[in-house]
Design a protein around this motif. Sequence first.
Motif, PDB file in Angstrom:
ATOM      1  N   LEU A 217       0.434  -0.817   0.161  1.00 41.44           N
ATOM      2  CA  LEU A 217      -0.299  -0.189  -0.116  1.00 41.44           C
ATOM      3  C   LEU A 217       0.703   1.062  -0.300  1.00 41.44           C
ATOM      4  O   LEU A 217       0.403   2.165  -0.321  1.00 41.44           O
ATOM      5  CB  LEU A 217      -1.127  -0.168   1.010  1.00 41.44           C
ATOM      6  N   ASP A 218       1.621   1.087   0.382  1.00 38.20           N
ATOM      7  CA  ASP A 218       2.536   2.538   0.562  1.00 38.20           C
ATOM      8  C   ASP A 218       3.250   2.589  -0.873  1.00 38.20           C
ATOM      9  O   ASP A 218       3.436   3.398  -1.504  1.00 38.20           O
ATOM     10  CB  ASP A 218       3.969   2.095   1.174  1.00 38.20           C
ATOM     11  N   ALA A 219       3.855   1.408  -1.090  1.00 40.99           N
ATOM     12  CA  ALA A 219       4.130   1.917  -2.790  1.00 40.99           C
ATOM     13  C   ALA A 219       3.221   1.756  -3.821  1.00 40.99           C
ATOM     14  O   ALA A 219       3.695   2.791  -4.880  1.00 40.99           O
ATOM     15  CB  ALA A 219       4.795  -0.120  -3.299  1.00 40.99           C
ATOM     16  N   VAL A 220       2.055   1.899  -3.323  1.00 44.05           N
ATOM     17  CA  VAL A 220       0.895   2.361  -4.027  1.00 44.05           C
ATOM     18  C   VAL A 220       0.427   3.848  -4.450  1.00 44.05           C
ATOM     19  O   VAL A 220       0.585   4.973  -5.143  1.00 44.05           O
ATOM     20  CB  VAL A 220      -0.868   1.587  -3.625  1.00 44.05           C
ATOM     21  N   ALA A 221       0.918   4.496  -2.835  1.00 39.74           N
ATOM     22  CA  ALA A 221       0.806   6.363  -2.517  1.00 39.74           C
ATOM     23  C   ALA A 221       2.040   6.655  -3.133  1.00 39.74           C
ATOM     24  O   ALA A 221       1.936   7.633  -4.053  1.00 39.74           O
ATOM     25  CB  ALA A 221       0.800   6.167  -0.928  1.00 39.74           C
ATOM     26  N   ARG A 222       3.146   6.115  -3.069  1.00 39.17           N
ATOM     27  CA  ARG A 222       4.948   5.626  -3.888  1.00 39.17           C
ATOM     28  C   ARG A 222       4.049   6.295  -5.614  1.00 39.17           C
ATOM     29  O   ARG A 222       5.248   7.223  -6.189  1.00 39.17           O
ATOM     30  CB  ARG A 222       5.412   5.579  -3.734  1.00 39.17           C
ATOM     31  N   ILE A 249     -10.281  -2.888   1.307  1.00 39.16           N
ATOM     32  CA  ILE A 249      -9.137  -3.123   0.905  1.00 39.16           C
ATOM     33  C   ILE A 249      -9.372  -2.415  -0.608  1.00 39.16           C
ATOM     34  O   ILE A 249      -8.683  -1.338  -0.586  1.00 39.16           O
ATOM     35  CB  ILE A 249      -9.256  -4.494  -0.371  1.00 39.16           C
ATOM     36  N   VAL A 250     -10.745  -1.849  -0.609  1.00 39.50           N
ATOM     37  CA  VAL A 250     -11.392  -0.842  -1.861  1.00 39.50           C
ATOM     38  C   VAL A 250     -10.852   0.622  -1.358  1.00 39.50           C
ATOM     39  O   VAL A 250     -10.210   1.566  -1.421  1.00 39.50           O
ATOM     40  CB  VAL A 250     -12.474  -1.041  -1.984  1.00 39.50           C
ATOM     41  N   ALA A 251     -10.718   0.487   0.592  1.00 38.24           N
ATOM     42  CA  ALA A 251     -10.597   1.519   1.125  1.00 38.24           C
ATOM     43  C   ALA A 251      -9.274   1.602   1.189  1.00 38.24           C
ATOM     44  O   ALA A 251      -9.704   3.383   1.444  1.00 38.24           O
ATOM     45  CB  ALA A 251     -11.460   1.367   2.557  1.00 38.24           C
ATOM     46  N   ALA A 252      -9.266   1.347   1.830  1.00 34.73           N
ATOM     47  CA  ALA A 252      -7.485   1.247   1.701  1.00 34.73           C
ATOM     48  C   ALA A 252      -6.809   1.888   0.595  1.00 34.73           C
ATOM     49  O   ALA A 252      -5.324   2.400   0.589  1.00 34.73           O
ATOM     50  CB  ALA A 252      -6.666  -0.439   1.885  1.00 34.73           C
ATOM     51  N   ALA A 253      -7.461   1.138  -0.740  1.00 28.25           N
ATOM     52  CA  ALA A 253      -7.092   1.850  -2.009  1.00 28.25           C
ATOM     53  C   ALA A 253      -7.454   3.006  -2.012  1.00 28.25           C
ATOM     54  O   ALA A 253      -7.071   4.000  -2.830  1.00 28.25           O
ATOM     55  CB  ALA A 253      -7.237   0.801  -3.124  1.00 28.25           C
ATOM     56  N   ALA A 254      -8.677   3.625  -2.071  1.00 31.22           N
ATOM     57  CA  ALA A 254      -9.313   5.046  -2.253  1.00 31.22           C
ATOM     58  C   ALA A 254      -8.522   6.423  -1.688  1.00 31.22           C
ATOM     59  O   ALA A 254      -8.015   6.795  -1.808  1.00 31.22           O
ATOM     60  CB  ALA A 254     -10.830   5.069  -1.461  1.00 31.22           C
ATOM     61  N   GLU A 255      -7.743   5.891  -0.444  1.00 32.98           N
ATOM     62  CA  GLU A 255      -6.811   6.305   0.891  1.00 32.98           C
ATOM     63  C   GLU A 255      -5.483   6.864  -0.245  1.00 32.98           C
ATOM     64  O   GLU A 255      -5.165   7.775   0.103  1.00 32.98           O
ATOM     65  CB  GLU A 255      -6.474   5.860   1.906  1.00 32.98           C
ATOM     66  N   ARG A 256      -4.509   5.876  -1.270  1.00 38.48           N
ATOM     67  CA  ARG A 256      -3.885   6.105  -1.526  1.00 38.48           C
ATOM     68  C   ARG A 256      -4.025   6.649  -2.553  1.00 38.48           C
ATOM     69  O   ARG A 256      -3.144   6.551  -3.181  1.00 38.48           O
ATOM     70  CB  ARG A 256      -3.276   4.885  -1.606  1.00 38.48           C
TER      71      ARG A 256
END
Length: 361
Positions: A217-222, A249-256
């Motif tokens: 998830l950190d990689a998604v944000a970067r 998981i969808v919510a975590a993706a949206a946050e990034r």
Amino acid sequence: MAITLHVPKSPKSGRGASINPHPRFEREETVAFDDGWDLETDAARPRTTVTEEKAKTIITRNASPDIGFDRSINAYRGCEHGCVYCFARPTHAYMGLSPGLDFETRLFAKPDAAALLREELAAPSYRCRSIAIGTNTDPYQPVERERRITRSILEVLAATRHPVGIVTKSDLVLRDLDILAPMARDGLTKVGISVTTLNPLLARTMEPRAPTPKKRLDAVARLQEAGVPVSVLVAPIVPSINDHEIEAIVAAAAERGVETVNYVLLRLPHEVKDIVRDWLARHFPDRARRVMTVMQAMRGGKDYDATWGVRQRGEGPFAKLIAERMELAVKRHDLKIGSTRLRTDLFTPPRRQRPQLDLFD
């Protein structure tokens, strides 16, 4: 022909598969047998070996109507991440090896991948369409840190301005941001990050050598911050194991900051069904029967249905429920199910290697 072999009782630490099912193309078969005499100290951890493969071509083509690409590149065979559910495991049978432990311990690398790619892109008959990387084995599995074959492929694609889509579970993809970010500015690249669960303990059980969910998830944000389009893949969804995490998981993706997500149900082709059954019996004996019952309900009573359009989504009430939950979760966060389209009009073929004719240019 069956050969009875002694095998240790305990599963291999740090590995996804605990068994080595017989490769379906081999004439001789080994049968696991516990003679009751082994000690825990007898079970040595299997080491990872890498064999160099001299490939003749590097671009693989397919005519599957239910996937969004018709060509792909796999720099490696086998994958040390050891995801127990990996639908690509049966491909190791083509090498005369087991889709079980062999798939995650006996790897093959293609050191000439970049040179082969350059030749194939230079062919007068080549027509540019997006290439997918990571469709069979992870292009950023641990061996890539030293071999750097995936990076060499990206260098060729960047130089020729060729579109590429990457699927990975590894934050090692961030190493290549210096290539991916400029390509993304021209609409030439996208990345899919697979997030199977947000629970690190479950992740370690399902994907023992893959980076943790947090790192992914950190990689998604970067990647998003660098301007590289990212899609989070909720894959695979396994009933009674991780299906309760879809919305989280969808919510975590949206946050990034992602705009698209996608999902795939558990697939059990060929030997994978036996590997997953063994894994369920070892780690989730209370749920093993239910998992397989629901899987069969989504596959017309079979462990697996390879029919195009059905193999990734399934059918029946449970499959419909999963689809509806995904749609609601995506709508709640104003996302889309799908992926970004890439440009193909910028492609510039590499110059063909013609040492004799070059004298007259």
